[in-house]
Design a protein around this motif. Sequence first.
Motif, PDB file in Angstrom:
ATOM      1  N   SER A   1       0.836  -1.204   0.000  1.00  0.00           N
ATOM      2  CA  SER A   1       0.000   0.000   0.000  1.00  0.00           C
ATOM      3  C   SER A   1       0.870   1.252   0.000  1.00  0.00           C
ATOM      4  CB  SER A   1      -0.916  -0.004   1.227  1.00  0.00           C
ATOM      5  OG  SER A   1      -1.802  -1.097   1.185  1.00  0.00           O
ATOM      6  N   GLY A   2       1.936   1.233   0.813  1.00  0.00           N
ATOM      7  CA  GLY A   2       2.838   2.386   0.830  1.00  0.00           C
ATOM      8  C   GLY A   2       3.497   2.607  -0.518  1.00  0.00           C
ATOM      9  N   ALA A   3       3.912   1.507  -1.148  1.00  0.00           N
ATOM     10  CA  ALA A   3       4.554   1.632  -2.460  1.00  0.00           C
ATOM     11  C   ALA A   3       3.565   2.157  -3.497  1.00  0.00           C
ATOM     12  CB  ALA A   3       5.109   0.275  -2.886  1.00  0.00           C
ATOM     13  N   PHE A   4       2.331   1.674  -3.526  1.00  0.00           N
ATOM     14  CA  PHE A   4       1.326   2.158  -4.466  1.00  0.00           C
ATOM     15  C   PHE A   4       1.007   3.626  -4.235  1.00  0.00           C
ATOM     16  CE2 PHE A   4      -1.021  -1.947  -5.923  1.00  0.00           C
ATOM     17  CZ  PHE A   4       0.160  -2.379  -6.531  1.00  0.00           C
ATOM     18  N   ALA A   5       0.919   4.000  -2.942  1.00  0.00           N
ATOM     19  CA  ALA A   5       0.616   5.403  -2.651  1.00  0.00           C
ATOM     20  C   ALA A   5       1.726   6.309  -3.163  1.00  0.00           C
ATOM     21  CB  ALA A   5       0.419   5.601  -1.143  1.00  0.00           C
TER      22      ALA A   5
ATOM     23  N   TRP B   1       3.871   5.657  -5.585  1.00  0.00           N
ATOM     24  CA  TRP B   1       3.961   5.593  -7.048  1.00  0.00           C
ATOM     25  C   TRP B   1       2.823   6.359  -7.728  1.00  0.00           C
ATOM     26  CZ3 TRP B   1       7.661   3.262 -10.149  1.00  0.00           C
ATOM     27  CH2 TRP B   1       7.353   3.165 -11.501  1.00  0.00           C
ATOM     28  N   PHE B   2       1.594   6.192  -7.202  1.00  0.00           N
ATOM     29  CA  PHE B   2       0.437   6.752  -7.906  1.00  0.00           C
ATOM     30  C   PHE B   2      -0.084   8.069  -7.327  1.00  0.00           C
ATOM     31  CE2 PHE B   2       0.138   2.188  -8.911  1.00  0.00           C
ATOM     32  CZ  PHE B   2      -0.003   2.227 -10.282  1.00  0.00           C
ATOM     33  N   LEU B   3       0.148   8.312  -6.029  1.00  0.00           N
ATOM     34  CA  LEU B   3      -0.554   9.419  -5.394  1.00  0.00           C
ATOM     35  C   LEU B   3       0.341  10.546  -4.917  1.00  0.00           C
ATOM     36  CD1 LEU B   3      -3.065   7.283  -3.259  1.00  0.00           C
ATOM     37  CD2 LEU B   3      -3.414   8.252  -5.537  1.00  0.00           C
ATOM     38  N   LEU B   4       1.641  10.337  -4.843  1.00  0.00           N
ATOM     39  CA  LEU B   4       2.539  11.389  -4.368  1.00  0.00           C
ATOM     40  C   LEU B   4       3.362  11.943  -5.533  1.00  0.00           C
ATOM     41  CD1 LEU B   4       3.853   9.845  -1.005  1.00  0.00           C
ATOM     42  CD2 LEU B   4       1.947  11.435  -1.354  1.00  0.00           C
ATOM     43  N   GLU B   5       3.688  13.208  -5.377  1.00  0.00           N
ATOM     44  CA  GLU B   5       4.543  13.857  -6.391  1.00  0.00           C
ATOM     45  C   GLU B   5       5.966  13.336  -6.262  1.00  0.00           C
ATOM     46  OE1 GLU B   5       3.574  15.783  -8.719  1.00  0.00           O
ATOM     47  OE2 GLU B   5       1.490  15.956  -8.080  1.00  0.00           O
TER      48      GLU B   5
ATOM     49  N   LEU C   1       9.288   5.641  -7.202  1.00  0.00           N
ATOM     50  CA  LEU C   1       9.305   5.294  -5.786  1.00  0.00           C
ATOM     51  C   LEU C   1      10.264   6.214  -5.059  1.00  0.00           C
ATOM     52  CD1 LEU C   1       9.262   1.354  -5.948  1.00  0.00           C
ATOM     53  CD2 LEU C   1       7.378   2.907  -5.346  1.00  0.00           C
ATOM     54  N   ARG C   2       9.914   7.512  -5.099  1.00  0.00           N
ATOM     55  CA  ARG C   2      10.761   8.536  -4.485  1.00  0.00           C
ATOM     56  C   ARG C   2       9.868   9.606  -3.905  1.00  0.00           C
ATOM     57  NH1 ARG C   2      14.752  11.531  -8.434  1.00  0.00           N
ATOM     58  NH2 ARG C   2      12.748  12.446  -9.059  1.00  0.00           N
ATOM     59  N   ILE C   3      10.257  10.096  -2.703  1.00  0.00           N
ATOM     60  CA  ILE C   3       9.483  11.129  -2.022  1.00  0.00           C
ATOM     61  C   ILE C   3      10.371  12.357  -1.896  1.00  0.00           C
ATOM     62  CG2 ILE C   3       8.253  11.749   0.092  1.00  0.00           C
ATOM     63  CD1 ILE C   3       7.745   8.806   0.581  1.00  0.00           C
ATOM     64  N   THR C   4       9.873  13.478  -2.387  1.00  0.00           N
ATOM     65  CA  THR C   4      10.637  14.722  -2.335  1.00  0.00           C
ATOM     66  C   THR C   4      10.170  15.652  -1.223  1.00  0.00           C
ATOM     67  OG1 THR C   4       9.109  15.670  -3.964  1.00  0.00           O
ATOM     68  CG2 THR C   4      11.104  14.614  -4.814  1.00  0.00           C
TER      69      THR C   4
END
Length: 347
Positions: free
Chosen positions: A72-76, A78-82, A87-90
């Motif tokens: 779920s974290g990976a999907f969020a 990939w699909f929902l975060l900029e 698979l990267r969070i800025t």
Amino acid sequence: MERLFLLAARSRGLPVWMRYGATTLLVVICLGLRLWIFGNKPGLPFLLFFPAVIVAGLAFDRGTGIYAALLSGAFAVWFLLEPGGLLRITDASDLLALMIFLAIALFTAFLMEALHVALRRLAQERAGLALANAELARMAESRGTLLSEAVHRARNDLQRLAATLHLQAGAAAEPEARRALQDASGRIMALARINARLDRHRDDGQAVVSSRGFIEGLVQDLREVAVDMRPIAMMVQAEDHPLPMARAVPVGLTVNELVGNALKYAFPGEMEGRIRVSFRQDEAEFVLAVEDNGIGFDPGAPPQGSGLGTRIGRALAGQLGGSLDASALSPGSNRPGLRWVMRFSAP
């Protein structure tokens, strides 16, 4: 909730590929719901993934719950975060939200597993308790059967002994010896009838009888055996109290002796009459009374019969720690009658 966990215990035995495949499908469904409801708009990227974690942990095991949380974290991300598609969070706030989500989701997975373990142990303890109860019930039934068999054999032995004495009485030449053997045979038969009543009124194998049914049954036996066609009425007024065997046997023998004496001596010839047996509790005492409206007796006159029945009755009263006393039922009348009263302590 307990039933839900017990039903879910069946799904934990599914093959590994099926459990993890179903978990993946749950996460995909949750992602689809998130995209359908909110689209690609920012905000609450992890909220709708919690049901997948909960259902996976509930229906399967801890491993599938952890897998659902990570997927779920990976999907969020990939699909929902900029910036999306990576698979990267800025954004630091998104990273904090992801960490909080994973912490809560992993805690939920471990909690579901702990509940499964606790309920499984509870089910095992209940099963063990059920087996123990079944064993106790079997032992109680076996004990009751053994008690019934022992009482039945004792009754048969007493009946054979009474029959032997009766035959010896018929062969005796002297009237006194014949009468003594007949009395002994009658008393042994009375003890056999009392044992039959004790067996019939057993309560789950315990040697405790109901005073009312016990005394009414004994008087009915005496009516059938001794009264025959004589115009004598027999009545019983007994309260219902539990009596252990150690007390019921002396009470039954006393009823037999006192009623037997009344039948022998209170109504000579074809005189009609009445015999009443009562049993009640008077504060801390039980009171057994046997009374008749017969000819009574003269205290100054020689006793009728051998007096053995009276001595036996007093001895039985002493065995119960009580007393046995006699008095006229209607003093001064032409048929004064007789009342015997035995008192002994109630438990």
